[in-house]
Write a protein that holds these residues in place. Structure first.
Motif, PDB file in Angstrom:
ATOM      1  N   ASN B   9      24.954  41.216  35.329  1.00  0.00           N
ATOM      2  CA  ASN B   9      25.202  42.018  36.524  1.00  0.00           C
ATOM      3  C   ASN B   9      26.749  41.840  36.789  1.00  0.00           C
ATOM      4  O   ASN B   9      27.253  40.830  36.870  1.00  0.00           O
ATOM      5  CB  ASN B   9      24.487  41.410  37.872  1.00  0.00           C
ATOM      6  CG  ASN B   9      23.123  41.986  37.902  1.00  0.00           C
ATOM      7  OD1 ASN B   9      22.206  41.165  37.016  1.00  0.00           O
ATOM      8  ND2 ASN B   9      22.443  42.881  38.261  1.00  0.00           N
ATOM      9  N   ARG B  10      27.293  42.796  37.255  1.00  0.00           N
ATOM     10  CA  ARG B  10      28.726  42.684  37.621  1.00  0.00           C
ATOM     11  C   ARG B  10      29.065  42.163  38.741  1.00  0.00           C
ATOM     12  O   ARG B  10      28.409  42.454  39.756  1.00  0.00           O
ATOM     13  CB  ARG B  10      29.215  44.263  37.633  1.00  0.00           C
ATOM     14  CG  ARG B  10      30.817  44.561  37.634  1.00  0.00           C
ATOM     15  CD  ARG B  10      31.207  45.906  37.026  1.00  0.00           C
ATOM     16  NE  ARG B  10      30.574  46.707  37.931  1.00  0.00           N
ATOM     17  CZ  ARG B  10      30.515  48.055  37.793  1.00  0.00           C
ATOM     18  NH1 ARG B  10      30.714  48.552  36.585  1.00  0.00           N
ATOM     19  NH2 ARG B  10      30.025  48.910  38.706  1.00  0.00           N
ATOM     20  N   LEU B  11      30.019  41.176  38.848  1.00  0.00           N
ATOM     21  CA  LEU B  11      30.469  40.399  40.181  1.00  0.00           C
ATOM     22  C   LEU B  11      30.498  41.099  41.120  1.00  0.00           C
ATOM     23  O   LEU B  11      30.062  40.911  42.477  1.00  0.00           O
ATOM     24  CB  LEU B  11      31.454  39.194  39.686  1.00  0.00           C
ATOM     25  CG  LEU B  11      31.721  38.385  40.888  1.00  0.00           C
ATOM     26  CD1 LEU B  11      30.790  37.549  41.331  1.00  0.00           C
ATOM     27  CD2 LEU B  11      33.083  37.723  40.719  1.00  0.00           C
ATOM     28  N   ILE B  12      31.426  42.086  41.042  1.00  0.00           N
ATOM     29  CA  ILE B  12      32.062  42.685  42.444  1.00  0.00           C
ATOM     30  C   ILE B  12      30.946  43.611  42.985  1.00  0.00           C
ATOM     31  O   ILE B  12      31.107  43.553  44.254  1.00  0.00           O
ATOM     32  CB  ILE B  12      33.424  43.434  42.066  1.00  0.00           C
ATOM     33  CG1 ILE B  12      33.986  43.760  43.455  1.00  0.00           C
ATOM     34  CG2 ILE B  12      32.756  44.748  41.149  1.00  0.00           C
ATOM     35  CD1 ILE B  12      35.384  44.234  43.191  1.00  0.00           C
ATOM     36  N   ASP B  13      29.838  44.113  42.637  1.00  0.00           N
ATOM     37  CA  ASP B  13      29.123  44.962  43.108  1.00  0.00           C
ATOM     38  C   ASP B  13      27.529  44.598  42.498  1.00  0.00           C
ATOM     39  O   ASP B  13      26.465  45.235  43.263  1.00  0.00           O
ATOM     40  CB  ASP B  13      29.342  46.433  42.975  1.00  0.00           C
ATOM     41  CG  ASP B  13      29.495  46.840  41.618  1.00  0.00           C
ATOM     42  OD1 ASP B  13      28.994  46.005  40.619  1.00  0.00           O
ATOM     43  OD2 ASP B  13      30.083  47.873  41.239  1.00  0.00           O
ATOM     44  N   GLY B  14      27.290  43.681  41.900  1.00  0.00           N
ATOM     45  CA  GLY B  14      25.903  43.340  41.319  1.00  0.00           C
ATOM     46  C   GLY B  14      25.461  44.422  40.410  1.00  0.00           C
ATOM     47  O   GLY B  14      24.262  44.058  40.088  1.00  0.00           O
ATOM     48  N   VAL B  15      26.044  45.470  40.122  1.00  0.00           N
ATOM     49  CA  VAL B  15      25.502  46.372  39.134  1.00  0.00           C
ATOM     50  C   VAL B  15      25.160  45.980  37.868  1.00  0.00           C
ATOM     51  O   VAL B  15      25.760  45.356  37.250  1.00  0.00           O
ATOM     52  CB  VAL B  15      26.391  47.894  39.029  1.00  0.00           C
ATOM     53  CG1 VAL B  15      26.305  48.661  38.282  1.00  0.00           C
ATOM     54  CG2 VAL B  15      26.681  48.409  40.659  1.00  0.00           C
ATOM     55  N   VAL B  16      23.997  46.552  37.313  1.00  0.00           N
ATOM     56  CA  VAL B  16      23.577  46.228  35.951  1.00  0.00           C
ATOM     57  C   VAL B  16      24.509  46.624  35.062  1.00  0.00           C
ATOM     58  O   VAL B  16      24.696  47.950  34.901  1.00  0.00           O
ATOM     59  CB  VAL B  16      21.953  46.711  35.624  1.00  0.00           C
ATOM     60  CG1 VAL B  16      21.695  46.377  34.353  1.00  0.00           C
ATOM     61  CG2 VAL B  16      21.211  46.011  36.743  1.00  0.00           C
ATOM     62  N   GLU B  52      31.961  35.606  32.161  1.00  0.00           N
ATOM     63  CA  GLU B  52      31.363  35.216  32.891  1.00  0.00           C
ATOM     64  C   GLU B  52      32.210  34.058  33.718  1.00  0.00           C
ATOM     65  O   GLU B  52      32.289  33.970  34.811  1.00  0.00           O
ATOM     66  CB  GLU B  52      29.914  34.560  32.653  1.00  0.00           C
ATOM     67  CG  GLU B  52      29.185  33.812  33.749  1.00  0.00           C
ATOM     68  CD  GLU B  52      27.788  33.103  33.448  1.00  0.00           C
ATOM     69  OE1 GLU B  52      28.105  32.544  32.261  1.00  0.00           O
ATOM     70  OE2 GLU B  52      26.961  33.267  33.869  1.00  0.00           O
ATOM     71  N   ALA B  53      32.581  33.200  32.766  1.00  0.00           N
ATOM     72  CA  ALA B  53      33.522  32.279  33.334  1.00  0.00           C
ATOM     73  C   ALA B  53      34.794  32.695  34.058  1.00  0.00           C
ATOM     74  O   ALA B  53      35.244  32.315  34.995  1.00  0.00           O
ATOM     75  CB  ALA B  53      34.201  31.335  32.196  1.00  0.00           C
ATOM     76  N   ALA B  54      35.179  34.137  33.691  1.00  0.00           N
ATOM     77  CA  ALA B  54      36.309  34.605  34.221  1.00  0.00           C
ATOM     78  C   ALA B  54      36.069  35.384  35.529  1.00  0.00           C
ATOM     79  O   ALA B  54      36.802  35.837  36.161  1.00  0.00           O
ATOM     80  CB  ALA B  54      37.041  35.656  33.294  1.00  0.00           C
ATOM     81  N   GLY B  55      34.841  35.445  35.778  1.00  0.00           N
ATOM     82  CA  GLY B  55      34.284  35.983  37.052  1.00  0.00           C
ATOM     83  C   GLY B  55      34.313  37.431  36.910  1.00  0.00           C
ATOM     84  O   GLY B  55      34.255  38.214  38.217  1.00  0.00           O
ATOM     85  N   VAL B  57      31.281  39.047  35.371  1.00  0.00           N
ATOM     86  CA  VAL B  57      29.991  39.305  35.211  1.00  0.00           C
ATOM     87  C   VAL B  57      29.158  38.075  35.674  1.00  0.00           C
ATOM     88  O   VAL B  57      29.710  36.792  35.510  1.00  0.00           O
ATOM     89  CB  VAL B  57      29.292  39.851  33.987  1.00  0.00           C
ATOM     90  CG1 VAL B  57      29.895  41.266  33.873  1.00  0.00           C
ATOM     91  CG2 VAL B  57      29.610  38.862  32.785  1.00  0.00           C
ATOM     92  N   ILE B  58      27.913  38.069  36.102  1.00  0.00           N
ATOM     93  CA  ILE B  58      27.047  37.092  36.430  1.00  0.00           C
ATOM     94  C   ILE B  58      25.701  36.927  35.554  1.00  0.00           C
ATOM     95  O   ILE B  58      25.147  38.017  35.279  1.00  0.00           O
ATOM     96  CB  ILE B  58      26.663  37.020  37.869  1.00  0.00           C
ATOM     97  CG1 ILE B  58      27.697  37.304  38.804  1.00  0.00           C
ATOM     98  CG2 ILE B  58      25.788  35.761  37.950  1.00  0.00           C
ATOM     99  CD1 ILE B  58      27.176  37.542  40.286  1.00  0.00           C
TER     100      ILE B  58
END
Lengths: 175, 95, 551
Positions: B9-16, B52-55, B57-58
């Motif tokens: 999921n994308r960090l900024i908006d949670g989108v798949v 992910e580590a770079a922030g 995606v989650i």
């Protein structure tokens, strides 16, 4: 190593003077010495006799049981947070301040995060072994983000309900 | 081995999102890079973990897909219902 | 309703600013997801399947018309035009962006709302009876007490990192509409032997993987000690509760492991030491809080409205709705109206932004500008003059909000399930929709009232399936959805955990199974016996035989 310390309620960066001694290690001659609860129990007389400041650190599952009578001999109690979900020592700190009247230093060690500092301070912690990657400058701001509290705790702030009914310590009035 | 794609999921908006061959995160599963080779999948996942580590995606992970291939297009259909819902949205009307 | 003062406004503004800064640090990658997650959760923000979900607190389910309009604006501006009311009287938005969350909290703060502690391992939203303040059987209005507990629990420094989430319900009536006994703590106003009003304290209820009904911790607690006693319970839990296993960390496990007597000893010992003046409630403070919830200015009216009686006779559809969806009001000439959010075939608990605005207007016009959310995922207009019920009903009907099915077969409680939720193991909503369509006709024919069907999409039991008269739990079995059925649960004053009837059913078969259960009930029921009583009387066998075709 640097720590954050509350002095008269104000956060400051400070040098850590305490030496953390593991259970098998010999005691240093002069430096303030922090030992585990087990070491305190087994070596209490040696530790007291040295005339050097002594601190005890409690793991997250350890409580004040059996320690209450010794509190006046301890200059520091370090409460360890193994992860950011283990909140047991929030209670330990309050008990130390509010029930046992402990006046020495209460330090948060382990996984201490900037965003927990405010709650820790309210529970009676006054020094914080902040995780290395966190900004000390930002951490100092954590103590002043919230000015309204809704329950009494170890920091002596007046809770909202007491302010509203004109309770002790009310320093401003609610509308 | 079954074919797999990498999702998160994308960090900024949670989108798949789904990881493509160039290491970009796409909102359409059909643009994802798929492979049945363990090493290739591991490389895709490792790139995802860097993001992910770079922030960016989650929680990246592998998803098994079936491939519907015809001359005009290639479509991926996740094997598991949960992932089909993530890829296609809720199965109920949104109002 | 409770109105913020400078202190509340300051706190919510500061908390919003604090979260904005936390979001900024997360987006700048100064915070890892592991560090950020507990922070966003305690501000109501989950990551679900398709996006972030924001759960907005509706303290004890009470919301003003202006607040509902603000929720509608949020649904339009930041979401996809709808929201979902939950079994804990809150509202969830399903399509939220992390970057928008601070702005949403700002918009909420402008109408005295927030999302504080709607998730995370802390004390959650305090819930209560949706008919608080209007029910005739009430000993005392529970809402001032719910608000007192809410404030005490807000940002509580000692209890912000509990072993697990902690839910408190308060009720003021003998008949429990708050599901008090499936909460970590249930607080019930009672009259003591000398006539003074105080509290019964119940502890250790909860659902999830190991459902338990709360046990009585203290039979009578004087009012002034409420917070001191709660603090003692929470302190014992914070220290003694398990932290090594997510599924064993709720207070119910601690209480059942220690036994209620030992747990009580610990709490009482702690309470004796903590009951200092700091938490003792002063009479003036209680009165001040109660003044926020004073009865509104009702008009003087006769107990029976001739207008209402006449309309009931001439309009059978209205009569049917009035029979199902009205609750008697303690004020003569008024009624409390439940707006069903369970249209036949709809998504239980969902409301569109347009409907929110419309309900807000109706609340202004008919019910003193106030709306309540029920734990059954419906809404209540609590103060409607009976003379105006027919007008209100027509307005609701035009909005598709007049389904006459309160507490009936189609008043199904359902969690979002796998269509939205990251934890779910199966879908809930499509099953609820198909059941609703199937059972509507059966209900019309056979009058299936006082029936609660609850569908959860995983063991976390957000829809309280364990205490549904018919409970349905969606699991994954061999890659397919499988639905386990329980019978005989209840969340009311006769609280009980339902028993599993037998092997689970596939997604296609579960609707047939529920229908079979209800047809079996119709064959077994005596007079107008409700479903739960039939199950309790005849046991599971007749149902099992019908479902599994056993002789």
């Amino acid at each position: 190593m640097q720590i954050i310390r509350l002095i008269e309620g104000q956060p400051a960066t400070d040098i850590d003077v305490w030496t953390r001694i593991d259970d098998g290690e010999p005691l240093p001659e002069y430096a303030p010495t922090m030992v585990s609860l087990a070491r305190w129990r087994s070596g209490r007389n040696d530790l007291v006799r040295r005339n050097v400041a002594v601190g005890v650190r409690l793991a997250s599952h350890e409580t004040l049981e059996g320690l209450a009578g010794d509190l006046e001999r301890l200059d520091l109690i370090a409460l360890d947070f193994p992860n950011l979900n283990d909140g047991r020592h929030f209670t330990t700190a309050r008990l130390l301040r509010e029930r046992h009247g402990y006046r020495g230093e209460i330090r948060a060690t382990g996984q201490v995060l900037r965003d927990q500092l405010f709650a820790m301070a309210r529970c009676g912690f006054d020094s914080f072994d902040l995780q290395a990657h966190q900004s000390a400058e930002s951490a100092r701001e954590a103590f002043s983000e919230i000015s309204v509290v809704f329950q009494p705790a170890a920091d002596g702030r007046t809770a909202a309900h007491a302010i509203r009914t004109g309770g002790a310590g009310a320093h401003f009035s609610a509308s | 081995m079954p074919r797999r794609v990498i999702t998160a999921n994308r960090l900024i908006d949670g989108v798949v999102v789904w990881r493509d061959a160039a290491g970009r995160w796409r909102e359409e599963i059909d643009r994802a890079a798929a492979s049945d080779d363990d090493k290739t999948v591991a490389r895709l996942l490792s790139g995802a973990r860097t993001d992910e580590a770079a922030g960016v995606v989650i929680g990246p992970y592998e998803v098994e897909v079936e491939v519907e291939q015809n001359t005009a297009s290639r479509r991926f259909l996740p094997t598991h219902l949960r992932e089909r819902i993530r890829a296609g949205g809720p199965t109920v009307a949104l109002h | 309703m409770y109105a913020y003062d400078t202190l509340d406004r300051t706190f919510v503004a500061q908390r919003t600013a604090q979260f904005r800064e936390q979001v900024r640090r997360r987006l700048a990658n100064e915070l890892s997801e592991d560090e950020f997650k507990p922070l966003r959760l305690r501000n109501g923000l989950y990551l679900q399947l398709h996006a972030y979900m924001l759960r907005v607190a509706i303290p004890y389910g009470l919301v003003s018309a202006d607040q509902l309009r603000a929720l509608a604006r949020i649904a339009r501006r930041y979401d996809r035009g709808y929201g979902h009311f939950t079994t804990r009287q809150n509202i969830q938005f399903n399509w939220i962006s992390l970057k928008d969350a601070p702005d949403i909290l700002n918009d909420l703060a402008a109408v005295e709302m927030h999302a504080v502690q709607t998730s995370g391992n802390c004390i959650r939203n305090i819930t209560t009876d949706q008919f608080a303040g209007v029910a005739a059987d009430e000993i005392e209005d529970p809402r001032p007490w719910a608000e007192i507990i809410r404030q005490w629990s807000t940002n509580h420094p000692e209890f912000s990192f509990l072993p697990r989430k902690f839910k408190v319900a308060v009720t003021g009536s003998a008949s429990d509409r708050s599901a008090m006994r499936v909460h970590d703590i249930g607080v019930r106003l009672v009259r003591g032997i000398d006539g003074a009003i105080g509290f019964e304290i119940w502890v250790g209820g909860g659902l999830g993987r190991t459902p338990m009904i709360a046990q009585l911790l203290r039979g009578f607690l004087p009012k002034e000690h409420l917070l001191g006693y709660l603090e003692a319970v929470l302190r014992v839990y914070n220290v003694e509760g398990r932290r090594d296993n997510l599924y064993k960390s709720r207070i119910k496990i601690l209480v059942s492991t220690l036994g209620i007597e030992r747990f009580r000893d610990l709490v009482e010992a702690e309470w004796t030491l903590t009951s200092g003046p700091g938490l003792r409630l002063e009479t003036a403070g209680i009165a001040r809080m109660q003044s926020h919830f004073r009865a509104p200015p009702y008009a003087d009216m006769p107990g029976r409205s001739r207008e209402f009686e006449a309309k009931r006779l001439e309009d059978s559809a209205f009569a049917r709705w009035a029979k199902a969806n009205l609750f008697p009001h303690k004020q003569p000439g008024y009624a409390a109206v439940t707006i069903s959010l369970k249209p036949i075939g709809g998504v239980p608990g969902d409301l569109t932004a347009a409907q929110m605005d419309a309900v807000a207007s109706l609340a202004d016009a008919y019910s003193l500008g106030e709306i309540r959310v029920t734990h059954r995922q419906n809404l209540v207009l609590a103060h409607v003059p009976q003379d105006r019920l027919h007008d209100l009903w027509r307005a609701l009907d035009a909005l598709d909000l007049a389904t006459p099915n309160l507490s009936r077969a189609t008043d199904i409680i359902a969690c979002p399930g796998m269509d939205y939720c990251g934890l779910a193991t199966a879908r809930s909503i499509p099953v609820a929709q198909r059941l609703s369509e199937r059972l509507a006709a059966l209900d019309e024919q056979y009058d299936l009232d006082q029936l609660s069907i609850n569908i959860s999409g995983c063991v976390n039991s957000c829809s309280h399936h364990h205490v549904g008269h018919i409970g349905i739990l969606g699991l994954e079995k061999g890659g397919a959805e499988s639905y386990q059925v329980t019978l005989g649960g209840s969340s009311a004053e006769d609280a009980a955990v339902g028993r599993i009837i037998g092997p689970g059913f596939g997604a296609e078969d579960v609707v047939d199974a529920v229908e079979t259960i209800l047809i079996t009930y119709l064959g077994q029921r005596e007079d107008s016996e409700r479903f739960l009583d039939t199950v309790r009387r005849v046991g599971q066998d007749p149902f099992r035989r019908a479902l599994y075709k056993q002789p």
